[in-house]
Every structure is written in C-alpha cells, then in structure tokens.
Design an enzyme around this catalytic site. Structure first.
Site, PDB file in Angstrom:
ATOM      1  N   ASP A 178      51.618  54.659  33.731  1.00 50.94           N
ATOM      2  CA  ASP A 178      50.186  54.424  33.839  1.00 50.94           C
ATOM      3  C   ASP A 178      49.619  54.211  32.439  1.00 50.94           C
ATOM      4  O   ASP A 178      50.295  53.653  31.575  1.00 50.94           O
ATOM      5  CB  ASP A 178      49.524  55.610  34.539  1.00 50.94           C
ATOM      6  CG  ASP A 178      48.323  55.206  35.375  1.00 50.94           C
ATOM      7  OD1 ASP A 178      47.288  54.909  34.776  1.00 50.94           O
ATOM      8  OD2 ASP A 178      48.422  55.194  36.605  1.00 50.94           O
ATOM      9  N   HIS A 224      42.827  56.831  33.291  1.00 46.46           N
ATOM     10  CA  HIS A 224      43.402  56.662  34.623  1.00 46.46           C
ATOM     11  C   HIS A 224      44.693  57.453  34.790  1.00 46.46           C
ATOM     12  O   HIS A 224      44.905  58.138  35.803  1.00 46.46           O
ATOM     13  CB  HIS A 224      43.652  55.167  34.863  1.00 46.46           C
ATOM     14  CG  HIS A 224      44.039  54.803  36.255  1.00 46.46           C
ATOM     15  ND1 HIS A 224      45.349  54.740  36.659  1.00 46.46           N
ATOM     16  CD2 HIS A 224      43.287  54.459  37.338  1.00 46.46           C
ATOM     17  CE1 HIS A 224      45.395  54.374  37.934  1.00 46.46           C
ATOM     18  NE2 HIS A 224      44.158  54.193  38.368  1.00 46.46           N
ATOM     19  N   ASN A 273      42.924  47.707  46.330  1.00 47.21           N
ATOM     20  CA  ASN A 273      41.554  48.180  46.593  1.00 47.21           C
ATOM     21  C   ASN A 273      40.580  47.077  46.981  1.00 47.21           C
ATOM     22  O   ASN A 273      39.371  47.239  46.836  1.00 47.21           O
ATOM     23  CB  ASN A 273      41.001  48.892  45.344  1.00 47.21           C
ATOM     24  CG  ASN A 273      41.817  50.099  44.956  1.00 47.21           C
ATOM     25  OD1 ASN A 273      42.463  50.724  45.801  1.00 47.21           O
ATOM     26  ND2 ASN A 273      41.797  50.435  43.679  1.00 47.21           N
ATOM     27  N   TYR A 287      57.017  45.508  47.714  1.00 48.75           N
ATOM     28  CA  TYR A 287      58.470  45.392  47.777  1.00 48.75           C
ATOM     29  C   TYR A 287      59.024  46.414  48.764  1.00 48.75           C
ATOM     30  O   TYR A 287      58.551  47.551  48.831  1.00 48.75           O
ATOM     31  CB  TYR A 287      59.077  45.588  46.396  1.00 48.75           C
ATOM     32  CG  TYR A 287      58.585  44.571  45.385  1.00 48.75           C
ATOM     33  CD1 TYR A 287      58.589  43.214  45.684  1.00 48.75           C
ATOM     34  CD2 TYR A 287      58.104  44.973  44.154  1.00 48.75           C
ATOM     35  CE1 TYR A 287      58.127  42.281  44.769  1.00 48.75           C
ATOM     36  CE2 TYR A 287      57.638  44.045  43.233  1.00 48.75           C
ATOM     37  CZ  TYR A 287      57.656  42.700  43.549  1.00 48.75           C
ATOM     38  OH  TYR A 287      57.185  41.781  42.649  1.00 48.75           O
ATOM     39  N   SER A 303      45.005  54.171  43.952  1.00 48.46           N
ATOM     40  CA  SER A 303      45.720  54.828  42.853  1.00 48.46           C
ATOM     41  C   SER A 303      45.803  56.321  43.096  1.00 48.46           C
ATOM     42  O   SER A 303      46.841  56.966  42.869  1.00 48.46           O
ATOM     43  CB  SER A 303      45.005  54.575  41.522  1.00 48.46           C
ATOM     44  OG  SER A 303      45.192  53.266  41.075  1.00 48.46           O
TER      45      SER A 303
END
Length: 857
Positions: A182, A215, A307, A319, A389
C-alpha cells in the site's frame, strides 16, 4: 574529604572483602533454611489432602438454572466422583450417552441426551445415583472476549464478520506474516508496536516504507491493530507480523511495475497473506504475472473489488487466484459504490470504517477528497475511511487468523474456508452482486477444507540458452539473410495491431511441443498454438496472453508507415531455414490527446527457425530512432503456457544494436548449457553461492543470496565504452551476467561482489599501491561509468566491490597525477569490517574491566 579509591587503600580492602563475604553467607544460609521449612510444610499438606479427601458433594446441589434460551435442549452433563466409572452409571429410562463426546471420559464426565423440556427433572434423577458428583445443563457459550480498546464502540466491522467469536479461538500468531502492499505504514503508531518486520519502499527504492498518504496505515490497522490493550482499536489479527511494503506515493497512486516487484519481494520473504487495497480498471500482464507468482508460492491474496459501482471487478482483484472483496455497510448490506461482477468472491465491512492513521502532527489524508487533496479533514492517529479497500483489509486479517493452522496451509484452503462459510446475502450460492457472501471468521476456523491444491508444475523438459555474437563469436556470428524478396504478410485486422497465421514448411519443436503453424504478429513476435495478441510488451515468463511466443523485438510496432513483413524458406531438407523479416517497420508511440501518435524508425530485423536443431536466431540490420535499442521492448522466448522462458531483455537500454545476432539453443533442463562451449566462463549457481573465477575477473556470491537457481556468465571483453577523463582506464573489462531458467517474473539482483586479480603492472599504474585501484560499473540505462567502493585483499592480490547490477565492469585508477604521493590506503566502507572492529573493541574493553577488577581484589 572523599575517601581514596580502593586500590589506594589496600589494607582496608583486604579487611572489607572477608566481612562482605561473611554477611552474604549468613544471609544465604537463612534463606535456605526458610525455603526448606516451606517445602516441608507443602509436602505435609499434600499428604494430608491425599489421605483425607475433602467431600465436594456440594457441587451437585441444585443451582439456579439458566434461561431456557441459554441451554442446549435435550442434553445434560453428568460428572462422577473419583473411584467411580461411567460404566457403573445406571441411566434413567429414555436417556442415553450422546455419541461423539468420548473426550469427556478423561474428565470422568459424559454428555447424556434426555427428553427435551425435562432437563431439570432428569438432572435430579442423575444426582441421586451413587458416585454422581454433579449433573448440570449443557449451557450455550457465547464469545466473551470483547476487547477493552478505547474506540471499540466505534467498530462495527469485527462483530459483523464474527471476529469476537474467532478471538476466543485465536488472535493470530507472529509466525504468520501479513504483507500490506500500500502507501506504507506508520510503524511508530502504538497499534503496531513490536510487530512490524523490515519492509521496503518501491516508490523511492529504499528500506523505509513510511506512509505519506495515510491509506496504508488505515488498512494495516483494520487488518492487524493490537487488540485488548486498553487503547485505540482492535484489528482482526492482533498478533500477526506486519510486513509494510510501499507501492503508492504521497497521493496514494502507484505503478503496476512497483506492485509486481513488491509481490515477488514479499512472498520470497515469507508473506503468507498479502493485502492489495488498490486497483485499476486496466488489466496488466505484469501485475497478473506478479500476483500469480505470489499465489503459486504460497500467499493468499486479497484485493479491493472497486468503488465505482460498475458491473466489473477491478484488477488485480479480477484475477482468479486473487480474492475480490466487496464492501458492506453497518446494516450488513452491500454498499452501492461496491463493484459487482462474476469475479467477485467475498464481502466485508467497508463503510465509514474507524482505524489508524499516521501519528505525525498535522497529518492530512491525501486521497479521494471531495474538494481536492488535503481537504478531507481526517484526524491524526484514528479516523474513518470508506471503500472496498477497507473491506479487503478485513478479509486479509481473517485469512491471517486461518493461516496459522496446518489445516489451512495453502491459499486454496484458506479461500475454500472463507467462501464455503460466508453468510449468503443475495441469490443462493455464488452471485455477481455479493459473491459467496459476508465473511464469517469463526465458522471458517471450524471448517475442514476438502480441496486438494493443484500441485505446482515442475520445470519443463526443455530449457533455452542464449549466446550473442558480441560475447560468443566462436558460436554465433552475424550473417544477415535477406528475405525481402519473399512473400509479404497481410496482417488482419490491420498493420498496427494485426496477425497472420502461416503454415510452417517443416515441423518445429518449441518448448518440447511440435508445431506445424505459427502466428506472426505485427508487433514483433511470433506465437505457437492458440494465443492472444497484445501491443503491451511484458516480462518473460508471464501467464498473461500471449503465451508460447518468440519475440525478436516485441513493442507497439506498425507496418502501415511504409514497412513490410516478409516470410521465405531457404536451404534443403533436413536443414531448411524459415525466415520472418520485419523490414522498415516503425515504433507506434501514442501521445496525450489531441497530439497525434509518433511514428519512429525504421527498424529492420529478422527471426529464423532452424529445421532439425530447433534453434532460433534473431538478427538486427537497421535500428533507428528513439527506443530502437530495445528500451521499450521485450526480447526472448516464452513457453510452457507462460510458466517458463528465456528473457534476453525487457525494456533495457542498449539491449540490441545493429549487427547483433542472438542464438537461442534448446537443451534438456538440468543439462549442460550450450553456452559452456562459448569463450565466456559459464557455470550454474544456486543458494549455496560460491566463488566463480574467470581470471582476471571473478564473482563472489554469499550463501543464501541467490533465491532461484541461476547461471553465472563472465565474458572477458577487449573493449568497452570510454571512461571519464578523471580516471585512468587500465583497459580490463568483463561482461558479468546472472540469468535464471526458468526465470521468475522479476529477476532480483542478488548480493554479489565483483572481484579482479590485479597484476604488478596494475599496481604500478596505481602509483605502487593496489589500494588505489577501482572497480568500475557501467550503467547502460544512464550510459555512464560509476566508481565503486573498492576493497583490497593484498594476501590474495584481489580487489573487490559490491556489484550494484550486472553488466560491464572495468578496472581503473585515478589519473596518475591525482594519486596520493604515498599511495595511502583508501577508506574502507565495508560495514562488516566496521562491525568486526566494534566487536573486537567491545570484547577488549570487557577483558580490560574484568582484569582491572581482579587486580583490585
């Protein structure tokens, strides 16, 4: 006036020492006497208890019954006194021992089934039996471990996915590594104290993955903040080890290249669970390859579904080997912004999730703010964020709890447990809106996986070695075959991104598989079998399409600007040559709208397939314009459906040049590479490392530095690019490379030391002192030489330096006029030697202190 030191009062010291020893011995004797009395009293008490056991029959006295809703109907627990066995118990009519609870016999107890609604009456009957110590209802047990964290009341997420019940079973183990890929993690946050492992910053290429966006810290808190510590919040997996890996910058954005490299880095350092709270609507073959590599090397991967509320899951969540996680709100329903689609797997809390933020005073969250960056008004330390997230972080925390147990020793088993026990939220079973449903961690922990993981395929039977005309002239030399008089190829649907299927004049074995047709792409590569096309080149190998290809110059090329691609056949059976010549094609470079694309070139190159030997030859006749050196192209071969290959270069500056020939030679995997016959020194290497000597150059690889089996090649060169004038070039060069087969998605540069056997002539040129010799490394991307911190081993007459990359190395010294008159030694910056010196100094100091004390007594 101060008393003189002891060593100046020898007589006094001799008197005090015996007195001190006497006081200590008296004190020790008293303590030992007291301990003997305590132990004797304990032994007597134990003997008294054994001979006269206390009657504990009061346990069977009637106790207040719990509410009917709090007991398991139709079940009663009975326990017997010592000396009585269950076989002697006479059960009342209409009762029996409940099957499947034989473990209770070790407690001299049993579970008895009784008529529903009559539990109290049958407990009374059982209490009247001889030897019955107690009879009680089978009471339902609810999770009681509710953390005492300050902001627990603001966390709805853990309760929604059964985390409190799961915490009665486990709060995680430090042996499980959870990698957070991240924007980094603020490791100074008290919620992560003592549990963060060394990480890496792929944005700035250093070992400090500090969060500048916020984040990553928020995501890490959801997944793994310390729980039940009377402060802050409780993450899902309290005690797991956190590996912070920075792939997003200060504006919370990053690149697929950094993500792919970080995936390989994390899994090769033990990550069992990887969280990717990031995504893009654009598929990337590189990121696809990176996630697949991590998955096949044992990591369960969780990613945000997206989102935008669109009916399409973002990548990498889309995937198949990555768990795509959508978001729910406080009501437990799907959030409207959460993307949907067939690739959706699980749901987890994502709305207004309260979690950690960086501790830096005045920190402002810097992403997705309605009125622009830095306008969100988020607090330091803790605040809420919303998105898939946050949902992905809940899911990865759940997986980290499971990963500790042997039953969940593979990603597939973790996936099966979470999907099989999820709370269905929409249409029964898997659906596009909510996947399998909302995660239920406690139920997942109790699940027994039935899936048998697909075994990792072994290496293919065939590998490829490559030799080039510059470094191995005794095996291959440039000899252009002109195919421009052959048959032109018509690409469909067009010259900028088309393909054409051709029949081969002979059967050609590629990667151990025979083929009679080949598909030629306008973008500089050939494919065998069913395979897709792409203008975006990527690394070798990659499971992304296309697969099973031969790439002499894979880039976004066009034959519509005057160029033509021809094919022809030369020679006679059984030694024919099938030639594909790209003649005068151009690179097609898109620019931001409204600027037109750039058409750069021309480029003329060819690929030749040899009958019988199944060898492959690339040759480069004309390369003009920016990027014609291979700096945005892939050169090599890939086979075994994308699981193996031989990469010569990927987006590497100066990878190819006019007059270069590259020969790819198939050989049995595990056999002797054909390049051993080259003038270059070539030898296999593995995790044991070693000393690889091709005088006057050599290479030292420490044990454990190589993470994959590799081939070391040292090619002595007679010429190299000019060194800067401030150095005296001693004109000794070597091209040192390490190649992997089969290659991982990204080929890591191992810790290695380039060395050189110096001669008396070299020392003379260095002013009479070998300390003045320098190992130089040529950076082909920057087209410049770099002087390395060089150490000298005068005993073995070797100089060495840490190799920052693998390319051309040379030997130099400072210009003779700038050498020190005395030839004084160069500063040694080897950290190992510094550490050894500090250790010797420390040991010497301890010995000196001990000796001093001995002298004083």
């Amino acid at each position: 006036m101060r008393a003189a030191p002891c060593y100046l009062q020898a007589v006094t010291c001799r008197i005090l020492i015996p007195k001190t020893e006497y006081n200590y011995r008296a004190f020790r004797s008293g303590v030992e006497s007291l301990m003997r009395r305590i132990i004797l009293a304990a032994i007597i008490l134990l003997l008294f208890s054994a001979l006269f056991p206390r009657n504990t029959g009061v346990v069977s006295a009637a106790a207040p019954l719990p509410n009917a809703a709090d007991i398991v109907p139709g079940e009663v627990i009975v326990g017997l006194e010592p000396g009585y066995s269950l076989s002697s118990l006479r059960l009342p009519a209409q009762t029996s021992f409940a099957p499947g609870h034989s473990g209770l016999s070790r407690l001299n107890a049993a579970l008895v089934t009784v008529p529903r609604g009559y539990e109290q009456e049958y407990m009374a009957k059982l209490r009247g039996q001889p030897g019955v110590l107690y009879a009680e209802p089978n009471v339902r047990v609810e999770a009681m471990l509710i953390p005492d964290d300050t902001y627990w009341a603001q966390q709805y997420g853990p309760a929604q996915i059964q985390a409190p019940a799961a915490w009665d079973i486990t709060t995680g183990s430090s042996s499980v590594i959870l990698a957070i890929l991240d924007s980094g993690v603020d490791t100074s946050h008290p919620e992560f104290s003592g549990r963060t492992l060394p990480g890496y910053d792929f944005v700035e290429d250093d070992s400090t993955p500090q969060d500048e966006c916020g984040h990553g810290t928020h995501v890490a808190g959801i997944a793994a903040a310390q729980g039940n510590n009377a402060a802050g919040i409780a993450g899902i997996a309290w005690n797991v080890s956190i590996m912070p890996v920075r792939v997003l910058n200060e504006t919370c954005s990053g690149s697929t290249a950094d993500i792919a490299e970080a995936l390989v880095w994390a899994v090769e350092r033990g990550a069992r669970v990887i969280n990717l709270s990031l995504g893009t609507s654009t598929p990337s073959a590189l990121m696809e390859s990176g996630t697949y590599y991590a998955y096949t090397h044992g990591a369960a991967i969780f990613a945000a579904a997206g989102n935008t509320g669109a009916p399409a899951i973002y990548y990498p969540a889309a995937y198949p080997w990555v768990m795509a996680v959508g978001a729910t709100g406080g009501s437990g329903l799907r959030s409207s912004y959460s993307n949907t689609g067939a690739a959706l797997d699980l749901m987890a809390p994502g709305d207004s999730v309260f979690s950690t933020l960086p501790m830096e005073p005045g920190f402002l969250y810097n992403h997705a703010c309605p009125n622009g960056p830095y306008t969100c008004g988020k607090s330091t330390e803790y605040d809420t964020l919303t998105g898939t997230s946050m949902a992905s972080a809940h899911a990865s925390g759940a997986a980290a709890l499971l990963a500790f147990y042997p039953a969940f020793d593979s990603p597939d088993k973790i996936y099966e447990a979470l999907t099989s026990t999820a709370l269905d939220m929409d249409a029964p079973g898997l659906d596009n809106n909510t996947g399998y449903g909302l995660i239920q961690i406690a139920d997942a922990l109790a699940f027994t996986p039935t899936i048998v993981p697909t075994p990792t395929p072994g290496p293919p039977a065939v590998s490829y070695d490559v030799v080039d005309s510059d470094a191995c002239g005794n095996m291959i030399q440039y000899a252009w075959r002109d195919a421009s008089g052959g048959t032109p190829i018509l690409f469909l649907p067009g010259g900028n991104n088309g393909s054409a299927l051709l029949s081969l004049p002979f059967t050609f074995d590629f990667g151990g598989v025979p083929y009679t047709t080949v598909t030629v792409s306008s973008n500089g590569y050939l494919t065998f079998g069913a395979s897709g096309t792409s203008t975006e080149n990527f690394i070798i190998p990659s499971i992304g399409q296309p697969n099973n290809f031969i790439a002499p110059f894979w880039d976004d090329l066009t034959a519509s600007a005057g160029g033509t691609v021809y094919w022809t056949v030369t020679g006679a059976a059984p030694a024919r040559e099938f030639i594909i010549e790209y003649n005068g094609v151009h690179r097609y470079v898109t620019q931001p709208f409204p600027q037109p694309p750039l058409i750069i070139g021309p480029l003329t190159f060819e690929v030749i397939l040899f009958e019988g030997s199944n060898q492959i030859l690339f040759q480069y006749e004309t390369l003009t314009g920016d990027g014609s050196d291979g700096s945005s192209a892939t050169v090599g071969v890939e086979y075994a459906d994308g699981t193996a290959g031989r990469e010569y270069s990927y987006n590497k500056t100066d990878a190819v040049q006019e007059g270069l020939a590259l020969l790819f030679i198939p050989f049995a995997t595990g056999g002797t590479p054909p390049s051993n016959s080259c003038d270059a020194f070539t030898t296999p290497a593995d995790s044991t490392g070693g000393f690889f000597d091709a005088p006057p150059f050599c290479l030292m690889i420490p044990p454990g530095a190589l993470e994959h089996p590799a081939t070391v090649q040292i090619q002595i060169l007679t010429s190299a690019p000019n060194m800067p004038g401030r150095y005296l070039d001693l004109q000794h060069y070597a091209d040192i490379t390490i190649s992997y087969s089969p290659a991982p998605p990204l080929s890591p540069v191992p810790e290695a030391y380039v060395c050189y056997h110096y001669t008396p002539e070299d020392v003379l040129a260095a002013g009479g002192h070998p300390e003045n010799l320098l190992i130089m490394a040529y950076d082909s991307e920057l087209s410049r030489w770099e002087a390395l911190a060089t150490s000298v081993d005068s005993l073995n007459e070797i100089v060495s330096a840490r190799g920052p990359h693998f390319s051309i190395y040379g030997i130099a010294t400072n210009d003779i006029e700038e050498l020190p008159v005395t030839g004084g030694p160069r500063p040694n910056n080897n950290p190992s030697l510094w550490a050894l010196g500090i250790l010797i100094a420390f040991v010497s100091l301890r010995l000196w202190i001990r000796t001093s004390r001995t002298d004083r007594t």
